[in-house]
Write a protein that holds these residues in place. Structure first.
Motif: not given
Length: 225
Positions: A32-53
């Motif tokens: 369950f932690a990975y079900v929640i944590g993977i999307p959150v981790g991806v969002l953190l990477v996608l929205t950081e400065p210089g990322a895709l979004h």
């Protein structure tokens, strides 16, 4: 030999049930932690400065929430969440009840590990995917997650072992498992043999989990020859 047989006769079923409960709590809360944590981790990477979004405010708020959740010691969190746990599963005791705070505690930890794993990926791979017209979802599913899989699997062993330790702590507040047995019998009743067996079982389970995850990570890591 007689002492071993006597111990098994008296505590064998209890230790087996406690071990099973501990494994179930750890495996399900990790899932369950990975079900929640993977999307959150991806969002953190996608929205950081210089990322895709890039989105500074969203990234800052999400990171702030993750950091706050990671800052709460588990033994405090499990007590604090008793009303919420009761609302979700109907009780604050037992295996099912322990999974709720275990998941909440581990999800932010997983999110940061996922963020770290994705950040290690060569930016050239993402740029190449973009040049071929790949969508954001395709970049996530075809580049980011597959390339980071060895690191994610290694992180899985860390999460499992960490949660297994939390499960032992959860036993102090009625969650069951090996921790509960060690406290009730080994500590409160001064039965050192129960405590020793509980420790040995914990060591065995942790070693097995670590060995399995390490073997899988080596198998799927294309950089290993």
């Amino acid at each position: 030999m007689e002492a071993i047989n006597a111990f098994i006769a008296q505590y064998g079923a209890l230790m087996a049930q406690g071990t099973w409960d501990a494994i179930v709590m750890t495996v399900l809360s990790t899932l369950f932690a990975y079900v929640i944590g993977i999307p959150v981790g991806v969002l953190l990477v996608l929205t950081e400065p210089g990322a895709l979004h890039p989105h500074r405010i969203f990234n800052s708020v999400l990171g702030w929430i993750v950091n706050i959740m990671r800052s709460i010691p588990f033994i405090i969190l499990i007590v604090f969440m008793i009303p919420f746990t009761r609302a979700i599963v109907g009780t604050s005791l037992g295996v099912g009840a322990a999974i709720v705070p275990l998941t909440v505690s581990a999800a932010p930890f997983v999110a940061r590990m996922v963020e770290q794993s994705l950040a290690e990926i060569d930016g050239g791979l993402v740029e190449a995917a973009q040049s071929f017209g790949a969508s954001t979802w395709q970049i996530i599913s075809k580049v980011l997650l597959p390339e980071s899989m060895p690191s994610l699997v290694r992180g899985l062993s860390i999460t499992f072992i960490t949660l297994f330790g939390f499960v032992a702590m959860a036993g102090t507040v009625g969650a069951g498992g090996i921790g509960d047995i060690a406290i009730r019998y080994g500590y409160q009743r001064y039965q050192d043999d129960v405590m020793v067996v509980a420790i040995v079982l914990c060591v065995i389970i942790v070693q097995i989990a670590q060995s399995i995850c390490s073997a899988i990570a080596r198998k799927i890591d294309h950089r290993v020859r």
